[in-house]
Design an enzyme around this catalytic site. Structure first.
Site, PDB file in Angstrom:
ATOM      1  N   LEU A  81       0.794  -1.224   0.000  1.00 11.85           N
ATOM      2  CA  LEU A  81       0.000   0.000   0.000  1.00 11.85           C
ATOM      3  C   LEU A  81       0.834   1.285   0.000  1.00 11.85           C
ATOM      4  O   LEU A  81       0.293   2.375   0.141  1.00 11.85           O
ATOM      5  CB  LEU A  81      -0.967  -0.011   1.188  1.00 11.85           C
ATOM      6  N   CYS A  82       2.142   1.143  -0.196  1.00 12.87           N
ATOM      7  CA  CYS A  82       3.004   2.326  -0.292  1.00 12.87           C
ATOM      8  C   CYS A  82       2.849   2.984  -1.655  1.00 12.87           C
ATOM      9  O   CYS A  82       2.675   2.317  -2.668  1.00 12.87           O
ATOM     10  CB  CYS A  82       4.472   1.939  -0.102  1.00 12.87           C
ATOM     11  N   HIS A  83       2.947   4.299  -1.654  1.00 10.48           N
ATOM     12  CA  HIS A  83       2.892   5.056  -2.904  1.00 10.48           C
ATOM     13  C   HIS A  83       4.253   5.031  -3.590  1.00 10.48           C
ATOM     14  O   HIS A  83       5.289   4.968  -2.929  1.00 10.48           O
ATOM     15  CB  HIS A  83       2.511   6.513  -2.615  1.00 10.48           C
ATOM     16  N   MET A 117       8.899   4.905   5.121  1.00 13.35           N
ATOM     17  CA  MET A 117       8.946   3.493   4.726  1.00 13.35           C
ATOM     18  C   MET A 117      10.173   3.221   3.862  1.00 13.35           C
ATOM     19  O   MET A 117      10.790   2.152   3.958  1.00 13.35           O
ATOM     20  CB  MET A 117       7.660   3.095   3.988  1.00 13.35           C
ATOM     21  N   GLU A 118      10.542   4.175   3.030  1.00 15.54           N
ATOM     22  CA  GLU A 118      11.737   4.023   2.200  1.00 15.54           C
ATOM     23  C   GLU A 118      12.999   4.002   3.067  1.00 15.54           C
ATOM     24  O   GLU A 118      13.919   3.211   2.821  1.00 15.54           O
ATOM     25  CB  GLU A 118      11.793   5.146   1.152  1.00 15.54           C
ATOM     26  N   ASP A 132      23.955 -11.414   5.247  1.00 16.10           N
ATOM     27  CA  ASP A 132      24.237 -12.378   4.188  1.00 16.10           C
ATOM     28  C   ASP A 132      25.729 -12.486   3.899  1.00 16.10           C
ATOM     29  O   ASP A 132      26.261 -13.580   3.736  1.00 16.10           O
ATOM     30  CB  ASP A 132      23.495 -11.989   2.904  1.00 16.10           C
TER      31      ASP A 132
END
Length: 154
Positions: A81-83, A117-118, A132
């Site tokens: 739901l992120c733009h 969010m980014e 990793d």
């Protein structure tokens, strides 16, 4: 609404409780900046190997930085739901501490919605990349403390 009710209002749910993407079309474009951080807790010898660039897979922090920038640019593909946002900048810093690597990401844009969010995605993918690339020499690593430190409109 009172502050408690406002805090319990989820903008990503419609009145029936179904998921939806928030319509930000009426909002003005503004410069927005978010800062997030997280850590990879590890053995002291892993921190030393990172500092000396002595790990078998190469320059871990450079690879983690590139992975984080790439991930920030693709956040809308990862989180439903992120733009989609035109990012102006993504900057990563790493601090080698005695038992951890502190990761910070600052992301900026000029858009209708924020970039926290980014920034969180950048930190998370940097941490995963470090994990990793170091897992062959350190099986004790733990990722944690991923959080937003600040977000602002300018």
């Amino acid at each position: 609404m009172d502050p408690v009710s406002d805090a319990l209002h989820f903008s990503h749910l419609d009145p029936s409780g179904r998921a939806r993407m928030v319509d930000v079309g009426a909002k003005p474009d503004q410069r927005r900046v978010a800062l997030a951080e997280g850590r990879v807790f590890c053995l002291a010898r892993t921190v030393t190997a990172l500092r000396d660039q002595a790990l078998p897979k190469g320059d871990v922090l450079t690879v983690a930085k590139i992975a984080a920038i790439q991930a920030a640019k693709r956040t809308d593909e990862l989180i439903p739901l992120c733009h989609s946002l035109p990012l102006s900048a993504v900057d990563l810093t790493f601090a080698l501490e005695p038992d951890s690597v502190l990761i910070r990401a600052e992301v900026s844009t000029t858009a209708k919605t924020g970039v926290e969010m980014e920034a969180l995605t950048a930190v998370s993918v940097a941490a995963l990349t470090i994990y990793d690339m170091c897992k062959a020499v350190d099986t004790t690593m733990v990722l944690g403390g991923i959080r937003v430190l600040s977000k602002r409109k300018e």
